[in-house]
Design a protein around this motif. Structure first.
Motif, PDB file in Angstrom:
ATOM      1  N   ALA A 186       5.727   5.547  -0.162  1.00 22.62           N
ATOM      2  CA  ALA A 186       4.495   4.735   0.130  1.00 22.62           C
ATOM      3  C   ALA A 186       3.545   5.817  -0.946  1.00 22.62           C
ATOM      4  CB  ALA A 186       4.996   4.146   1.054  1.00 22.62           C
ATOM      5  N   ILE A 187       2.764   6.556  -0.456  1.00 19.21           N
ATOM      6  CA  ILE A 187       1.786   7.255  -0.739  1.00 19.21           C
ATOM      7  C   ILE A 187       2.126   8.201  -1.773  1.00 19.21           C
ATOM      8  CG2 ILE A 187       0.341   9.731   0.368  1.00 19.21           C
ATOM      9  CD1 ILE A 187       0.057   8.762   2.918  1.00 19.21           C
ATOM     10  N   ASP A 188       3.479   8.906  -1.488  1.00 15.10           N
ATOM     11  CA  ASP A 188       2.558   9.626  -3.629  1.00 15.10           C
ATOM     12  C   ASP A 188       3.200   8.292  -4.428  1.00 15.10           C
ATOM     13  OD1 ASP A 188       3.644  11.337  -2.361  1.00 15.10           O
ATOM     14  OD2 ASP A 188       5.840  11.759  -2.413  1.00 15.10           O
ATOM     15  N   ALA A 189       3.600   6.989  -4.111  1.00 19.42           N
ATOM     16  CA  ALA A 189       3.950   5.958  -5.386  1.00 19.42           C
ATOM     17  C   ALA A 189       2.152   5.694  -5.419  1.00 19.42           C
ATOM     18  CB  ALA A 189       4.216   4.517  -4.740  1.00 19.42           C
ATOM     19  N   ALA A 190       1.472   5.439  -5.012  1.00 21.58           N
ATOM     20  CA  ALA A 190       0.182   5.104  -4.448  1.00 21.58           C
ATOM     21  C   ALA A 190      -0.775   6.930  -5.442  1.00 21.58           C
ATOM     22  CB  ALA A 190      -0.667   5.184  -3.293  1.00 21.58           C
ATOM     23  N   PHE A 191      -0.280   7.016  -5.321  1.00 18.84           N
ATOM     24  CA  PHE A 191      -0.811   8.686  -5.701  1.00 18.84           C
ATOM     25  C   PHE A 191      -0.424   8.637  -7.607  1.00 18.84           C
ATOM     26  CE2 PHE A 191      -2.350  11.228  -2.339  1.00 18.84           C
ATOM     27  CZ  PHE A 191      -3.012  11.676  -2.405  1.00 18.84           C
ATOM     28  N   ARG A 192       0.554   8.343  -7.964  1.00 18.19           N
ATOM     29  CA  ARG A 192       1.331   7.663  -9.180  1.00 18.19           C
ATOM     30  C   ARG A 192       0.177   6.634  -9.996  1.00 18.19           C
ATOM     31  NH1 ARG A 192       6.221   8.965  -6.663  1.00 18.19           N
ATOM     32  NH2 ARG A 192       7.046   6.561  -6.853  1.00 18.19           N
ATOM     33  N   GLY A 193      -0.477   6.029  -9.630  1.00 16.48           N
ATOM     34  CA  GLY A 193      -0.934   4.983  -9.695  1.00 16.48           C
ATOM     35  C   GLY A 193      -0.571   3.604  -9.467  1.00 16.48           C
ATOM     36  N   GLU A 194       1.040   3.615  -9.517  1.00 18.67           N
ATOM     37  CA  GLU A 194       1.216   2.236  -8.807  1.00 18.67           C
ATOM     38  C   GLU A 194       1.041   1.138  -7.947  1.00 18.67           C
ATOM     39  OE1 GLU A 194       5.530   3.712  -7.949  1.00 18.67           O
ATOM     40  OE2 GLU A 194       5.708   4.986  -9.211  1.00 18.67           O
ATOM     41  N   CYS A 217      -0.170   1.481   1.084  1.00 21.04           N
ATOM     42  CA  CYS A 217      -0.801   2.398   0.238  1.00 21.04           C
ATOM     43  C   CYS A 217      -1.849   2.412  -1.048  1.00 21.04           C
ATOM     44  CB  CYS A 217       0.074   3.859   0.237  1.00 21.04           C
ATOM     45  SG  CYS A 217       0.430   4.186   1.821  1.00 21.04           S
ATOM     46  N   HIS A 218      -2.981   1.866  -1.314  1.00 23.04           N
ATOM     47  CA  HIS A 218      -3.656   1.764  -2.256  1.00 23.04           C
ATOM     48  C   HIS A 218      -4.556   3.721  -3.045  1.00 23.04           C
ATOM     49  CE1 HIS A 218      -4.511  -2.377  -0.798  1.00 23.04           C
ATOM     50  NE2 HIS A 218      -4.422  -1.614   0.360  1.00 23.04           N
ATOM     51  N   GLY A 219      -3.696   2.806  -4.268  1.00 21.05           N
ATOM     52  CA  GLY A 219      -4.120   4.639  -5.245  1.00 21.05           C
ATOM     53  C   GLY A 219      -5.523   4.747  -5.513  1.00 21.05           C
ATOM     54  N   PRO A 220      -6.311   5.408  -6.449  1.00 19.62           N
ATOM     55  CA  PRO A 220      -7.337   5.349  -6.804  1.00 19.62           C
ATOM     56  C   PRO A 220      -7.727   4.541  -8.408  1.00 19.62           C
ATOM     57  CG  PRO A 220      -5.499   7.098  -9.015  1.00 19.62           C
ATOM     58  CD  PRO A 220      -4.971   5.987  -6.937  1.00 19.62           C
ATOM     59  N   ARG A 221      -8.666   3.863  -8.267  1.00 21.55           N
ATOM     60  CA  ARG A 221      -8.589   3.272  -8.847  1.00 21.55           C
ATOM     61  C   ARG A 221      -8.330   3.339 -11.051  1.00 21.55           C
ATOM     62  NH1 ARG A 221     -13.243   4.569  -8.448  1.00 21.55           N
ATOM     63  NH2 ARG A 221     -14.209   6.173 -10.361  1.00 21.55           N
ATOM     64  N   PRO A 222      -7.604   2.334 -11.807  1.00 21.41           N
ATOM     65  CA  PRO A 222      -6.966   2.712 -12.814  1.00 21.41           C
ATOM     66  C   PRO A 222      -7.768   3.998 -13.822  1.00 21.41           C
ATOM     67  CG  PRO A 222      -6.889   0.334 -12.275  1.00 21.41           C
ATOM     68  CD  PRO A 222      -8.390   0.497 -11.420  1.00 21.41           C
ATOM     69  N   GLU A 223      -8.930   3.668 -13.989  1.00 25.89           N
ATOM     70  CA  GLU A 223      -8.740   4.181 -15.017  1.00 25.89           C
ATOM     71  C   GLU A 223      -9.149   6.121 -14.388  1.00 25.89           C
ATOM     72  OE1 GLU A 223     -12.467   3.489 -12.522  1.00 25.89           O
ATOM     73  OE2 GLU A 223     -11.179   2.567 -13.448  1.00 25.89           O
ATOM     74  N   LYS A 225      -4.892  13.742 -10.775  1.00 30.35           N
ATOM     75  CA  LYS A 225      -6.329  14.256 -10.491  1.00 30.35           C
ATOM     76  C   LYS A 225      -6.586  13.335  -9.452  1.00 30.35           C
ATOM     77  CE  LYS A 225      -8.271  15.658 -15.155  1.00 30.35           C
ATOM     78  NZ  LYS A 225      -8.761  15.870 -16.041  1.00 30.35           N
ATOM     79  N   ALA A 226      -6.260  12.077  -8.821  1.00 31.94           N
ATOM     80  CA  ALA A 226      -6.725  11.467  -7.832  1.00 31.94           C
ATOM     81  C   ALA A 226      -6.486  13.103  -6.879  1.00 31.94           C
ATOM     82  CB  ALA A 226      -5.554  10.855  -7.156  1.00 31.94           C
ATOM     83  N   GLU A 227      -8.052  12.584  -6.090  1.00 27.24           N
ATOM     84  CA  GLU A 227      -7.792  13.103  -4.896  1.00 27.24           C
ATOM     85  C   GLU A 227      -7.607  12.636  -3.080  1.00 27.24           C
ATOM     86  OE1 GLU A 227     -11.640  14.776  -4.443  1.00 27.24           O
ATOM     87  OE2 GLU A 227     -11.571  15.575  -6.455  1.00 27.24           O
ATOM     88  N   ALA A 228      -7.230  11.096  -3.060  1.00 25.96           N
ATOM     89  CA  ALA A 228      -6.753  10.476  -1.855  1.00 25.96           C
ATOM     90  C   ALA A 228      -6.193   9.227  -1.975  1.00 25.96           C
ATOM     91  CB  ALA A 228      -8.357  10.483  -1.281  1.00 25.96           C
ATOM     92  N   VAL A 229      -5.799   8.747  -0.984  1.00 32.03           N
ATOM     93  CA  VAL A 229      -5.608   7.095  -0.820  1.00 32.03           C
ATOM     94  C   VAL A 229      -5.546   6.708   0.711  1.00 32.03           C
ATOM     95  CG1 VAL A 229      -2.541   6.023  -0.577  1.00 32.03           C
ATOM     96  CG2 VAL A 229      -3.537   7.784  -2.380  1.00 32.03           C
ATOM     97  N   LEU A 230      -5.685   5.263   0.107  1.00 33.85           N
ATOM     98  CA  LEU A 230      -6.049   5.025   1.485  1.00 33.85           C
ATOM     99  C   LEU A 230      -4.902   3.999   1.844  1.00 33.85           C
ATOM    100  CD1 LEU A 230      -8.470   3.272   3.329  1.00 33.85           C
ATOM    101  CD2 LEU A 230      -8.392   1.295   1.289  1.00 33.85           C
ATOM    102  N   VAL A 231      -4.427   4.059   3.370  1.00 33.51           N
ATOM    103  CA  VAL A 231      -3.730   3.673   3.766  1.00 33.51           C
ATOM    104  C   VAL A 231      -4.185   2.617   5.104  1.00 33.51           C
ATOM    105  CG1 VAL A 231      -2.039   3.981   5.450  1.00 33.51           C
ATOM    106  CG2 VAL A 231      -2.289   5.739   3.520  1.00 33.51           C
ATOM    107  N   VAL A 232      -3.622   1.810   4.633  1.00 32.14           N
ATOM    108  CA  VAL A 232      -3.968   0.142   5.713  1.00 32.14           C
ATOM    109  C   VAL A 232      -3.365  -0.459   6.604  1.00 32.14           C
ATOM    110  CG1 VAL A 232      -4.568  -2.352   5.788  1.00 32.14           C
ATOM    111  CG2 VAL A 232      -6.083  -0.513   3.670  1.00 32.14           C
ATOM    112  N   VAL A 233      -2.954  -0.362   6.828  1.00 33.80           N
ATOM    113  CA  VAL A 233      -2.144  -0.695   8.459  1.00 33.80           C
ATOM    114  C   VAL A 233      -2.618  -2.042   9.503  1.00 33.80           C
ATOM    115  CG1 VAL A 233      -0.804  -0.298  10.360  1.00 33.80           C
ATOM    116  CG2 VAL A 233      -1.863   1.934   8.780  1.00 33.80           C
TER     117      VAL A 233
END
Length: 674
Positions: free
Chosen positions: A564-572, A596-602, A607-615
């Motif tokens: 799930a974290i990897d998918a967020a880093f890929r922008g999915e 898991c929320h990834g970086p903004r679309p732009e 180049k994404a440095e972090a992912v937000l995980v909400v539980v």
């Protein structure tokens, strides 16, 4: 008195598909006088005449010769191995081997292996474009013998199969094709050997490495250290040790590459057959029997796993021993290394054919899948392992372990770091758990907690009182400040240390206002921020900042969280992950939803440095949904019962049915809701 004759040097080059174009580019960049012979093995079809030597000769400033039968090795000459033949190398000549039916020909593995045996540290092996994995085993042997391994950058190679098949622990330098010629010339000519100045810069550099890694290289042979340092200087395109120290200050990730170049980390499946037979016949059966009486849970740590062969070997043994029982056991093999590139390679679980060739064929068939000439560990076995980065000098251990394997790691550590590492293992292992060390390693810095079990195999049993995790004794690897020219970079000072806790408290207070769990993780899965709710929901104790979320969140399936974290880093787009966690005090399971929320679309994914995980705790929602589904199910059953009852009994059954419908369902139906 005559000066000693310098040891001969040699360059060997292997390639396959698309190799002619790459070889033309390489030889065109070689300049005379070139201080070593260069031997080329490219896969060629023996049924067709080859003009490779002539083609290269038209583009090379150096003479190019196709080997006929026996050829003397002369500096500054490019030798081409002919189609359909393998070559054997001595310290002064090349000799063609008799023809045989093996393919591919000429074998890059054979060329590399025979050259490594003779030239050792004075050999440079180059792997260029090509399909398949020929050269993988040979390059590992070059590395084992102390030689240098260079690969063409897979991202720019015409065919990336051959260079990409080499494990990162095998490779010294990754370079674009156009740079390889100049790198070879500089390494061979000794351009990076400086006259030792009065204030020798090597020792302060080694002090810096010791401070950051806990590994003291001052007792190593200085000539060996300099030779391996020159590889990193060539790779980073700097000319002096001073320049390299400043490069380290600007590129902190280079510290690990430097340490890797000083170490020789070559591993293989079931390495040390006696040990793995002992694990299979004695240690693992004992652990499995213990697990049967302990929730069928097995927890193992492969510390310093390099490219994963040891971890997968353990997984294979456990899979074979459990057989059909495997699915009823909860097996976790935590496999860690400080090298992020080695960890990424291990996660793939794909190895060259020569890497698995010593395993029994029936075991290969059961445990691997053939993919384009390579072999991937089957998913059923990969799922037993969790790979991650871990610094034994900085990070917390894994608790409640049954077995720890840490082989040929402690020998590189200072006595201080050895003691801390053994302290971690003593904390991690349960009473009666096993520790396995390398042949030259011992528990002597902390022997009171480990009882010898089999000294030949270096296995120990954990005994003694429970101990606390020791504080980190090695300086944290934060990037050093840029220093003025002529001075070594220094570690950050403690100025402003009082402000840091205040900022930390402000962040904690802000995050604590949220009832949902919030975790911010970087691309190594390390926790950057975490609030109280997330610690409570995930069962994480302590600050947890800087530690691996995937390993700390024991109640969450590791693989699902990692994916799930990897998918967020890929922008999915985020897909909520619903998981059932351990039972509550009243015996009912609780449920979490993790998003898991990834970086903004732009933002570009790489180049994404972090992912937000909400539980979120969704236990009440799940229980309410189940109750409603049960009520609707009962209603449907009663409708069936009424429909099938004799006409005279239907009115009574309908009344009884109305009384048995849950109140909340009756109320919604009265208001016209479903």
């Amino acid at each position: 008195m005559t000066e000693p004759r310098p040891k001969p040097q040699l360059v060997v080059v292997g390639c396959s598909a698309g190799g002619i174009e790459a070889l033309c580019t390489l030889v065109a960049t070689l300049r005379a006088p070139f201080p070593a012979p260069l031997v080329i093995a490219q896969h060629l079809d023996p049924r067709r005449p080859s003009h490779l030597g002539e083609v290269l000769g038209r583009r090379s400033e150096l003479p190019v010769r196709t080997v006929a039968a026996v050829a003397p090795l002369d500096d500054g000459v490019v030798y081409v191995v002919p189609a359909g033949r393998d070559v054997e190398i001595t310290d002064h000549e090349l000799r063609l081997l008799p023809e045989n039916g093996a393919r591919p020909k000429p074998s890059v593995d054979t060329l590399f292996r025979t050259a490594a045996e003779v030239f050792g540290e004075n050999l440079i092996a180059v792997v260029l474009t090509g399909n398949g994995s020929d050269g993988t085993a040979g390059a590992r042997h070059v590395k084992k013998c102390g030689g240098t391994v260079i690969i063409e950058n897979p991202d720019t190679a015409k065919f990336r199969g051959m260079p990409e098949s080499l494990a990162p622990t095998t490779v010294d330098i990754v370079a674009d094709l156009g740079r390889i010629g100049s790198i070879l010339n500089d390494l061979l000519s000794g351009s990076y050997v400086e006259p030792a100045p009065e204030d020798d810069r090597l020792q302060p550099l080694l002090d810096l490495v010791r401070e950051r890694s806990g590994i003291d290289f001052k007792k190593y042979k200085q000539a060996t250290i300099l030779r391996r340092l020159r590889r990193r200087m060539a790779a980073t395109n700097v000319e002096t040790i001073d320049d390299y120290v400043h490069y380290l200050a600007d590129h902190p990730e280079e510290h690990q590459r430097l340490v890797n170049s000083f170490l020789i980390k070559v591993t293989e499946f079931m390495r040390d057959p006696e040990l793995f037979a002992h694990l299979r016949d004695v240690v693992l059966p004992a652990l499995i029997e213990h697990a049967r009486a302990d929730n069928k849970s097995l927890r193992i740590w492969s510390a310093g796993c390099a490219t994963g062969e040891e971890a997968y070997s353990l997984a294979i043994l456990i899979s074979e021993l459990l057989g059909d029982e495997l699915d009823s056991f909860h097996v976790r093999i935590f496999s860690t290394d400080l090298d992020p590139e080695a960890v990424a390679f291990a996660r793939r679980g794909i190895y060259g054919a020569t890497i698995v060739e010593d395993l029994p064929p029936e075991l290969i068939e059961r445990c691997f899948v053939a993919i384009d000439g390579q072999y991937q560990v089957k998913k059923r076995i990969r799922n037993l392992t969790v790979f991650g980065e871990h610094d034994l000098g900085q990070r917390a251990p894994f608790p409640h372990l049954d077995l720890v394997l840490c082989r040929n790691v402690l020998i590189y550590f200072t006595s201080e770091l050895q003691r801390r590492t053994l302290h971690l293992f003593a904390f991690s292992l349960r009473e009666g758990g096993y520790l396995v060390l390398g042949k030259a390693e011992t528990t002597s810095p902390l022997s009171e907690y480990f009882v010898p079990h089999d000294m030949h195999c270096k296995t120990y049993v954990r005994r003694g009182e429970r101990i606390l995790v020791p504080p980190s004794s090695v300086a944290a690897p934060s990037p050093p400040r840029r220093a003025p020219r002529g001075k070594l970079p220094i570690m950050p000072s403690l100025r402003g240390a009082k402000e840091l806790p205040r900022a930390r408290m402000s962040v904690d207070v802000l995050l604590s206002t949220f009832r949902v769990g919030i975790v911010l993780v970087d691309n190594r899965y390390d926790i950057l921020e975490i609030n109280v709710a997330a610690r409570r929901l995930l069962g994480i104790h302590g600050t947890a900042i800087g530690q691996d979320l995937v390993h700390l969140a024991q109640s969450v399936p590791n693989r699902k969280l990692l994916d799930a974290i990897d998918a967020a880093f890929r922008g999915e787009p985020p897909e909520p992950l619903d998981v059932s966690v351990e039972a509550t005090p009243v015996g009912q399971p609780s449920y979490l939803q993790i998003t898991c929320h990834g970086p903004r679309p732009e933002v570009e994914p790489d180049k994404a440095e972090a992912v937000l995980v909400v539980v979120e705790d969704i236990t009440e929602t799940v229980q309410r949904r189940k109750a409603n589904q049960e009520g609707i199910g009962r209603e449907a059953n009663l409708h069936t019962e009424i429909a099938e009852a004799p006409r005279g009994r239907r009115r009574g059954a309908a009344a009884a049915h109305e009384r048995r419908i849950p109140g909340d369902v009756r109320r919604r139906r009265a208001h016209g809701e479903r």
